[in-house]
Design a protein around this motif. Structure first.
Motif, PDB file in Angstrom:
ATOM      1  N   ARG A 192     -36.804  20.338  43.503  1.00  0.00           N
ATOM      2  CA  ARG A 192     -38.008  19.854  44.183  1.00  0.00           C
ATOM      3  C   ARG A 192     -38.795  18.853  43.346  1.00  0.00           C
ATOM      4  O   ARG A 192     -39.684  18.178  43.855  1.00  0.00           O
ATOM      5  N   HIS A 193     -38.469  18.769  42.089  1.00  0.00           N
ATOM      6  CA  HIS A 193     -39.190  17.857  41.192  1.00  0.00           C
ATOM      7  C   HIS A 193     -38.146  17.010  40.440  1.00  0.00           C
ATOM      8  O   HIS A 193     -37.793  17.322  39.304  1.00  0.00           O
ATOM      9  N   ILE A 194     -37.694  15.978  41.106  1.00  0.00           N
ATOM     10  CA  ILE A 194     -36.579  15.164  40.593  1.00  0.00           C
ATOM     11  C   ILE A 194     -37.110  13.922  39.887  1.00  0.00           C
ATOM     12  O   ILE A 194     -38.007  13.236  40.402  1.00  0.00           O
ATOM     13  N   ALA A 195     -36.542  13.640  38.720  1.00  0.00           N
ATOM     14  CA  ALA A 195     -36.832  12.402  37.995  1.00  0.00           C
ATOM     15  C   ALA A 195     -35.611  11.491  38.065  1.00  0.00           C
ATOM     16  O   ALA A 195     -34.485  11.954  38.260  1.00  0.00           O
ATOM     17  N   ALA A 196     -35.855  10.196  37.921  1.00  0.00           N
ATOM     18  CA  ALA A 196     -34.759   9.220  37.998  1.00  0.00           C
ATOM     19  C   ALA A 196     -34.734   8.345  36.750  1.00  0.00           C
ATOM     20  O   ALA A 196     -35.777   7.871  36.283  1.00  0.00           O
ATOM     21  N   LEU A 197     -33.537   8.137  36.212  1.00  0.00           N
ATOM     22  CA  LEU A 197     -33.299   7.220  35.096  1.00  0.00           C
ATOM     23  C   LEU A 197     -32.460   6.081  35.641  1.00  0.00           C
ATOM     24  O   LEU A 197     -31.278   6.266  35.965  1.00  0.00           O
ATOM     25  N   ILE A 198     -33.052   4.910  35.758  1.00  0.00           N
ATOM     26  CA  ILE A 198     -32.406   3.778  36.417  1.00  0.00           C
ATOM     27  C   ILE A 198     -32.417   2.582  35.480  1.00  0.00           C
ATOM     28  O   ILE A 198     -33.387   2.354  34.749  1.00  0.00           O
ATOM     29  N   GLY A 199     -31.344   1.802  35.488  1.00  0.00           N
ATOM     30  CA  GLY A 199     -31.265   0.627  34.636  1.00  0.00           C
ATOM     31  C   GLY A 199     -32.276  -0.432  35.054  1.00  0.00           C
ATOM     32  O   GLY A 199     -32.509  -0.664  36.237  1.00  0.00           O
ATOM     33  N   SER A 200     -32.876  -1.079  34.057  1.00  0.00           N
ATOM     34  CA  SER A 200     -33.896  -2.093  34.339  1.00  0.00           C
ATOM     35  C   SER A 200     -33.294  -3.443  34.719  1.00  0.00           C
ATOM     36  O   SER A 200     -33.988  -4.296  35.281  1.00  0.00           O
ATOM     37  N   ALA A 201     -32.022  -3.671  34.418  1.00  0.00           N
ATOM     38  CA  ALA A 201     -31.394  -4.945  34.767  1.00  0.00           C
ATOM     39  C   ALA A 201     -31.309  -5.069  36.288  1.00  0.00           C
ATOM     40  O   ALA A 201     -30.957  -4.108  36.973  1.00  0.00           O
ATOM     41  N   PRO A 202     -31.619  -6.232  36.850  1.00  0.00           N
ATOM     42  CA  PRO A 202     -31.645  -6.397  38.307  1.00  0.00           C
ATOM     43  C   PRO A 202     -30.244  -6.538  38.907  1.00  0.00           C
ATOM     44  O   PRO A 202     -29.859  -7.601  39.408  1.00  0.00           O
ATOM     45  N   ARG A 203     -29.476  -5.454  38.850  1.00  0.00           N
ATOM     46  CA  ARG A 203     -28.168  -5.398  39.499  1.00  0.00           C
ATOM     47  C   ARG A 203     -28.336  -4.671  40.834  1.00  0.00           C
ATOM     48  O   ARG A 203     -29.182  -3.778  40.969  1.00  0.00           O
ATOM     49  N   ALA A 217     -37.114  10.742  47.349  1.00  0.00           N
ATOM     50  CA  ALA A 217     -37.626  11.735  46.399  1.00  0.00           C
ATOM     51  C   ALA A 217     -39.019  12.206  46.800  1.00  0.00           C
ATOM     52  O   ALA A 217     -39.850  11.417  47.269  1.00  0.00           O
ATOM     53  N   ALA A 218     -39.279  13.495  46.576  1.00  0.00           N
ATOM     54  CA  ALA A 218     -40.597  14.045  46.894  1.00  0.00           C
ATOM     55  C   ALA A 218     -41.676  13.467  45.983  1.00  0.00           C
ATOM     56  O   ALA A 218     -42.835  13.336  46.375  1.00  0.00           O
ATOM     57  N   SER A 219     -41.296  13.118  44.756  1.00  0.00           N
ATOM     58  CA  SER A 219     -42.246  12.548  43.788  1.00  0.00           C
ATOM     59  C   SER A 219     -41.661  11.260  43.215  1.00  0.00           C
ATOM     60  O   SER A 219     -41.119  11.241  42.100  1.00  0.00           O
ATOM     61  N   PRO A 220     -41.749  10.169  43.964  1.00  0.00           N
ATOM     62  CA  PRO A 220     -41.105   8.924  43.518  1.00  0.00           C
ATOM     63  C   PRO A 220     -41.716   8.313  42.272  1.00  0.00           C
ATOM     64  O   PRO A 220     -41.172   7.356  41.720  1.00  0.00           O
ATOM     65  N   ASP A 221     -42.846   8.855  41.793  1.00  0.00           N
ATOM     66  CA  ASP A 221     -43.460   8.320  40.576  1.00  0.00           C
ATOM     67  C   ASP A 221     -42.701   8.744  39.321  1.00  0.00           C
ATOM     68  O   ASP A 221     -42.902   8.183  38.245  1.00  0.00           O
ATOM     69  N   ARG A 222     -41.813   9.744  39.425  1.00  0.00           N
ATOM     70  CA  ARG A 222     -41.026  10.185  38.269  1.00  0.00           C
ATOM     71  C   ARG A 222     -39.790   9.297  38.112  1.00  0.00           C
ATOM     72  O   ARG A 222     -38.660   9.761  38.111  1.00  0.00           O
ATOM     73  N   LEU A 223     -40.021   8.018  37.979  1.00  0.00           N
ATOM     74  CA  LEU A 223     -38.924   7.052  37.881  1.00  0.00           C
ATOM     75  C   LEU A 223     -39.088   6.235  36.613  1.00  0.00           C
ATOM     76  O   LEU A 223     -40.151   5.647  36.376  1.00  0.00           O
TER      77      LEU A 223
END
Length: 341
Positions: A192-203, A217-223
């Motif tokens: 219920r509390h998911i975080a995301a690790l995403i590459g900063s390169a614009p691919r 995501a329920a909490s999209p600020d955890r990106l």
């Protein structure tokens, strides 16, 4: 059996020439050339006779001569601006290498050799090398590799669409659907509390992963958008900080497998039990996912089929045809990082 006249010098060791073959077949040198190159129509029976005689005589067309006539050298390239920190994986057998291995096999079936260009600034070390075409793996928006090869008038196709360049033929990797599949899996496993690790390169893969996370995501600020250059290390450091600052986080979606490896290290260091207290998923089902402890839930991107499609698109592009195709829908591979035994 065709009668094959003697050719070459008296010791019989010299190689027959195209002129020898033309005399034996009773045709012009130009007709023989066209029979092998296919650039002009030759009567099928005549072509068959020429090829049969060539086999008996041991005549093989010069690859250099073919290249001069066609303007091609029979070599295509595979390149990516992704650094080795994310593209190569353990023992350099990661995402880029898996595509390269399959693309090389596919290229050979079309009488093309594949040259793998290691990631480094565009043009460094290969500016003077000519290729019949190039496959770019997940290029960025305004990727310097695109500019480099377009300046050299080299046909380009890409694995993953090029942001802002719908004119470049591509194998669409369906990255948005892939991210949605992984996020849905985490939700179904109770996160219920998911975080995301995403590459900063614009691919495209990272742009679409971010869009899916913000939508689902329920909490999209955890990106967090992380630098590819730092690979596993930045995934480790940022996950440590995330989990310390917000102990409620119970799921991590890592759009880059190197970030997922770092997240696993951080979880272990903090004593967060995977998957009981924290579930982790990643996009690419490579060695990092398979060798992780615990093994990571990931996605089979069907890269051999993607590589085959990319080579086919490039072959068409070289011949003047341009189109984009969609890859097969990726398949979720559930492992211990999300499945409680």
């Amino acid at each position: 059996m065709l009668d094959c006249p003697q050719t070459g010098n008296e010791d019989g060791l010299s190689k027959p020439t195209i002129s020898d073959l033309a005399r034996a077949a009773g045709v012009s040198v130009t007709t023989v050339s066209h029979a092998f190159s296919g650039r002009r129509r030759v009567d099928p029976e005549t072509s068959k006779r020429i090829h049969a005689l060539a086999e008996q005589m041991g005549y093989h067309p010069s690859s250099m001569a073919r290249a001069l006539r066609s303007g091609r050298n029979g070599t295509i390239a595979l390149a990516s601006s992704m650094p080795f920190a994310v593209a190569a994986g353990p023992s350099r057998l990661g995402f880029l290498m898996e595509i390269a291995a399959s693309a090389a096999i596919s290229a050979l079936t079309r009488d093309l050799a594949l040259c793998l260009i290691p990631p480094h600034p565009a043009g460094k070390g290969y500016a003077s090398v000519g290729f019949d075409g190039v496959i770019l793996v997940e290029p960025m928006r305004d990727d310097p590799l695109v500019a480099h090869f377009e300046q050299r008038k080299t046909p380009i196709v890409s694995v993953g669409t090029v942001p802002g360049r719908p004119d470049i033929p591509a194998v669409d990797m369906r990255s948005g659907e892939t991210a949605a599949m992984l996020l849905d899996h985490l939700a179904r496993q109770g996160c219920r509390h998911i975080a995301a690790l995403i590459g900063s390169a614009p691919r495209t893969s990272q742009i679409e992963a971010e869009a899916a996370f913000r939508t689902l995501a329920a909490s999209p600020d955890r990106l967090l958008k992380l630098s590819e250059e730092e690979g596993e290390e930045i995934g480790y450091r940022e996950t440590l900080r995330l989990l310390r600052d917000d102990p409620s986080i119970d799921g991590i979606f890592a759009a880059v497998d190197a970030f997922a490896s770092g997240a696993v290290r951080a979880a272990h260091e903090l004593g967060r039990v995977i998957p009981d207290q924290l579930r982790i998923v990643t996009r690419y089902d490579g060695l990092r996912a398979k060798l992780s402890q615990p093994p990571l839930t990931a996605v089979d991107l069907h890269l051999p089929a993607v590589a085959e499609a990319a080579v086919h698109l490039l072959f068409d592009r070289i011949e003047g045809t341009s189109r984009t195709v969609a890859a097969e829908l990726p398949e979720l591979v559930v492992r211990q990082s999300t499945a409680v035994c």
